[in-house]
Design an enzyme around this catalytic site. Structure first.
Site, mmCIF file in Angstrom:
data_model
loop_
_atom_site.group_PDB
_atom_site.id
_atom_site.type_symbol
_atom_site.label_atom_id
_atom_site.label_comp_id
_atom_site.label_asym_id
_atom_site.label_seq_id
_atom_site.Cartn_x
_atom_site.Cartn_y
_atom_site.Cartn_z
ATOM 1 N N GLY A 21 37.638 51.655 -76.139
ATOM 2 C CA GLY A 21 37.579 50.704 -75.361
ATOM 3 C C GLY A 21 38.541 49.500 -75.421
ATOM 4 O O GLY A 21 39.038 48.875 -74.231
ATOM 5 N N THR A 22 39.331 49.472 -76.477
ATOM 6 C CA THR A 22 40.517 48.638 -76.756
ATOM 7 C C THR A 22 41.643 49.152 -75.802
ATOM 8 O O THR A 22 42.252 48.487 -74.896
ATOM 9 C CB THR A 22 40.936 48.426 -78.066
ATOM 10 O OG1 THR A 22 39.960 47.992 -78.821
ATOM 11 C CG2 THR A 22 42.235 47.899 -78.403
ATOM 12 N N SER A 82 33.135 52.403 -74.017
ATOM 13 C CA SER A 82 33.662 52.787 -75.238
ATOM 14 C C SER A 82 32.460 53.772 -75.835
ATOM 15 O O SER A 82 31.335 53.448 -75.982
ATOM 16 C CB SER A 82 33.786 51.864 -76.345
ATOM 17 O OG SER A 82 33.784 52.443 -77.544
ATOM 18 N N HIS A 89 31.580 55.130 -78.791
ATOM 19 C CA HIS A 89 30.943 54.564 -80.179
ATOM 20 C C HIS A 89 29.803 53.669 -80.152
ATOM 21 O O HIS A 89 29.111 53.488 -81.063
ATOM 22 C CB HIS A 89 31.739 54.616 -81.441
ATOM 23 C CG HIS A 89 32.401 53.656 -81.385
ATOM 24 N ND1 HIS A 89 32.179 52.373 -82.353
ATOM 25 C CD2 HIS A 89 33.449 52.943 -80.912
ATOM 26 C CE1 HIS A 89 32.758 51.447 -82.349
ATOM 27 N NE2 HIS A 89 33.907 51.814 -81.182
ATOM 28 N N THR A 130 47.667 64.962 -74.955
ATOM 29 C CA THR A 130 46.411 65.911 -75.025
ATOM 30 C C THR A 130 45.228 65.493 -75.037
ATOM 31 O O THR A 130 44.673 64.709 -75.876
ATOM 32 C CB THR A 130 46.851 67.126 -76.159
ATOM 33 O OG1 THR A 130 47.906 67.614 -76.078
ATOM 34 C CG2 THR A 130 45.967 68.312 -76.198
ATOM 35 N N CYS A 148 35.625 43.333 -85.340
ATOM 36 C CA CYS A 148 36.960 43.654 -84.992
ATOM 37 C C CYS A 148 38.218 43.020 -85.601
ATOM 38 O O CYS A 148 39.171 43.457 -86.032
ATOM 39 C CB CYS A 148 37.463 43.705 -83.364
ATOM 40 S SG CYS A 148 36.191 45.033 -82.604
#
Lengths: 413, 404
Positions: B76-77, B204, B206, B242, B330
């Site tokens: 997300g960041t 995001s 997770h 990748t 965070c």
């Protein structure tokens, strides 16, 4: 044997540089962090503490792989591309008041090339040093390129296409009494040859997890203590403020285990792979006329063989081999879509049409001698078949001209 | 040693969530036998490419986007950084005006700070006492040189759901790209990029039972945006590297499950949350709810207890087997008061006494009961040793339970 053998034949994977299976031990170690130990390492409560410790343990293992002095010198990223962006842009942007000149080589990975282009747009000057016909940077050219205002020198450890090992120790010594920081893209090399950032006097080094049997989506930058760096991704301040984003604990744990295993097993595995590689090189060069090895015969990664075959296209070779159950690559997969000839081969002085005839075989754990034998057996007939219909083959030219003339006459009707 | 070694209750789903077994299962083959690179043209590569595109369709469906408008990232960041810096700095732009709010996640605020240092101007809009950005404030802040509006969909700490649709409408009318950080919202509330008038949306994996290390950015086609990471030109040139196939497959699976189960899960969580809020405010004196009572994420309850510190509360609950948080996970080790609570007008000492409880699909009413049983004891124990509680005896002007 025979024409119908390809359906029952096991698939042979010789494209480890493009993607690798995760080591069973690494995957095993990751599993608990998907479910039971899923906490956020930044959390204060106990479900965050275990993951925090696991991330730090993995950090120590990656530090050991490259012989860093302290585990805090390792910054986890989402892969080699992000690592190269962080190291080169981060160092160049941070030092931009001191100078805006960067030195790199003509055979770097597309990531570095495109980072350099982005920096050029921002007003940086980039000097690209050539390589010799073996695909190796000569230290003298780096020395000549250095200026008072050079702030970053970025040279890869080993080339991802032709596997050539670069004179990193010599460049490191050259730069040791200069102010420019030395960045090394070691994505292709880490886990295959020993890396010692202290001995080689490396300031910044990029590694990627999947290239050493860790999971995809994880990488790291070694940043020597005191090397000024600026973040490219900002946010919650994880990884000492240099790389924000909730830590990918399972990925990092897997990377750590893979790094530890690579360090322990590298010696024996490299010996095994280089024997297979040498057999493969010998077999192909003996079995096919007008076949050449790209890169240096010995100063190359133990698992890398890269050939070119006059009058055929690498892409057709690849697809024919794929139909026979053998996966190889025509160049770096990152650039394979473009159908441009490899910039690495062009830099080595290979003519454009020959550069398009290259195929790259990168060996790995699952490959055994019988895989190599099979490739040596099936590849020469494919080359012969393709050459029979190749418009580039001088033997076909007369026939082509006459049939083209025939078609034109047909059109007159 | 833990006082209650048996019980482990996880009430911190805003920080991260456990992966669902189906998600792990879906990913597993892509770690091992299906290890190909999606850019390779041989069979291993094509297999990876198919998995990549299927995941893209699943993520797109969850937010009603076209699959080709989904760009996979590592978090997300990173999505927030790409949306904000990639838009602002597009084609060498080095100045302009950005509108955001004071309650955004650090990934948004720090990206904006980075642009400010590079010569951009940033307006950080205030928020109301119950935690909302006002669309009229957005409208008022718009200037001729405004290049981006970024307002989150749901707040990461207090869970308030922002008037994104109205803000999107305003942005659209003015022809300004609109980004929303929907990291806390996606998978929990219905998100529809088309109806919500969104040009850029971060999510995001997770946060809704997918793997860590994966995220996505929705980029409406035609949006003027450039990459922040340079390399092989993956993901339409917007995000080189990748592709993390197992991670992306996991995100796709989690998105599929979230779309299927969202309503049921939200209903259950809302029940538990409301019960929790009612009980806490009733049984614990000098307790308050931060944020709006109903216009918030179903799983989010955010309390404030006078005279104590949130850290003490989190650690006290942890010894009793309950994992909760003070707010955002965070800011590693940061003990600074929450910028969100300060923006809502709370004083430092008030903001310090906060506890965020974020429920998830696996939580039960029985766990809520246990929490409600142990919380009053933890609070009163902390108040006994608090240097503040003597100065502010219970029952003074500011006492009593309230909703703010």
């Amino acid at each position: 044997m025979g024409a119908n053998s390809n359906s029952t034949q096991k698939r042979i994977y010789m494209d480890y540089a493009a993607g690798s299976p995760v080591d069973a031990r690494a995957l095993e170690a990751m599993m608990p962090y998907f479910s039971d130990r899923f906490g956020n390492p930044s959390s204060m409560h106990s479900s965050g503490r275990e993951p925090r410790k696991a991330v730090d343990d993995a950090r120590a293992k990656v530090a050991e792989l490259v012989n860093a002095s302290r585990k805090e010198e390792i910054i986890f990223t989402a892969g080699g591309t992000e690592g190269n962006n962080l190291a080169v842009k981060g160092a160049a942007m941070r030092a931009r008041k001191k100078g805006k000149h960067i030195v790199t080589s003509a055979i770097e990975h597309i990531t570095i090339i495109n980072v350099m282009k982005a920096l050029q747009k921002d007003g940086f000057e980039v000097t690209t040093v050539p390589v010799n016909e073996d695909g190796i940077v000569e230290v003298g050219t780096v020395e000549e390129a250095l200026r008072e205002d050079t702030t970053v020198v970025s040279i890869m450890y080993a080339n991802n296409e032709i596997g050539t090992l670069q004179p990193i120790d010599e460049i490191g010594s050259l730069l040791s009494d200069r102010s420019a920081v030395f960045h090394v893209d070691a994505v292709a090399a880490a886990g295959k040859v020993p890396i010692n950032v202290r001995q080689s006097k490396i300031d910044l080094l990029t590694v990627s997890s999947n290239d050493l049997y860790g999971p995809k989506g994880v990488g790291a930058v070694f940043a020597r203590d005191g090397v000024p760096l600026e973040a490219v991704v900002q946010g919650g301040g994880q990884e000492r403020g240099l790389r924000s984003g909730s830590e990918n604990t399972p990925g990092i744990v897997g990377f750590g285990v893979a790094a530890e295993a690579a360090k322990a097993e590298m010696g024996a595995e490299s010996k095994r792979l280089s024997e297979l590689r040498d057999k493969l090189i010998g077999g192909i060069l003996d079995g096919v006329d007008d076949a050449f090895l790209n890169g240096h015969r010995t100063k190359r990664l133990p698992n890398n063989a890269n050939f070119r075959f006059r009058y055929v296209e690498g892409e057709s070779m690849l697809l024919n081999l794929d139909m026979m159950g053998v996966s190889v690559s025509s160049s770096s997969p990152c650039t394979s879509k473009s159908l441009q000839p490899s910039h690495v081969l062009l830099a080595c002085g290979v003519p454009t049409e020959e550069a398009q005839s290259a195929i790259q075989l990168t060996l790995g754990k699952a490959n055994a001698e019988d895989d190599v034998d099979r490739v040596i057996e099936i590849l020469p007939p494919i080359v012969r078949k393709l050459r029979e219909m190749s418009p580039f083959n001088p033997e076909n030219l007369d026939e082509m001209r006459s049939s083209a003339g025939h078609r034109e006459r047909h059109h007159d009707h | 040693m833990s006082a209650n070694p048996v019980r482990r209750i996880y009430f911190d789903h805003g920080a991260t969530t456990p992966m669902l077994p189906e998600v792990v299962e879906a990913m597993r083959p892509y770690f091992t036998e299906r290890c190909g690179n999606a850019s390779s043209i041989h069979s291993f590569g094509r297999e990876a490419k198919r998995a990549l595109e299927e995941a893209r369709r699943n993520v797109a469906r969850l937010i009603n986007a076209d699959p080709s408008d989904i760009v996979f990232t590592s978090s997300g960041t990173e999505s927030d950084n790409l949306a904000i810096k990639g838009t602002a700095l597009f084609e060498g732009r080095s100045a302009g005006h950005i509108i955001t709010s004071r309650m955004e996640h650090h990934a948004v605020l720090e990206s904006c700070a980075n642009l400010k240092a590079a010569g951009f101007e940033v307006s950080e809009l205030p928020i109301t006492n119950d935690g909302f950005v006002r669309p009229e404030d957005v409208e008022e802040a718009i200037r001729k040189d405004t290049v981006l509006i970024s307002v989150m969909m749901a707040n990461s700490e207090i869970g308030t759901v922002q008037p994104v649709r109205e803000i999107g409408k305003i942005a659209q009318a003015e022809g300004i790209p609109f980004h929303t950080d929907a990291v806390q919202a996606v998978g929990k509330i219905r998100v529809d990029v088309k109806k919500d008038n969104v040009d850029l949306l971060s999510l995001s994996s997770h946060k809704f039972h997918g793997p860590k290390g994966v995220g996505a950015l929705y980029v409406k086609s035609g949006t003027r945006i450039g990459p922040i990471l340079h390399g092989g030109g993956h993901e339409r040139g917007l995000r080189s590297s990748t592709e993390n196939i197992p991670g992306i497959v996991g995100l796709g699976k989690a998105a599929q499950i979230a779309a299927r189960d969202m309503k049921d899960c939200a209903d259950r969580m809302r029940d538990m949350r409301d019960r929790m809020i009612d009980s806490v405010l009733k049984t614990i004196p000098d307790s308050h709810l931060n944020g709006h009572p109903v216009n918030r994420l179903a799983g989010n309850a955010h309390f404030r207890f006078d005279f104590i510190e949130g850290e003490g509360l989190v650690l006290g609950l942890d010894t009793l087997g309950v994992a909760a948080s003070t707010g955002s996970a965070c800011s590693t080790g940061s003990l600074a008061p929450s910028h969100v609570l300060l923006a809502m007008g709370l004083r430092h000492e008030q903001a310090h006494g906060s506890l965020r409880v974020t429920l998830g699909r696996e939580n039960t009413h029985e766990e809520v009961s246990y929490f409600l049983d142990v919380l009053p004891g933890v609070v009163s124990k902390l108040r006994e040793i608090s240097p503040f509680s003597n100065e502010h005896p219970n029952g003074d002007d500011e006492g009593g339970s309230s909703v703010q």
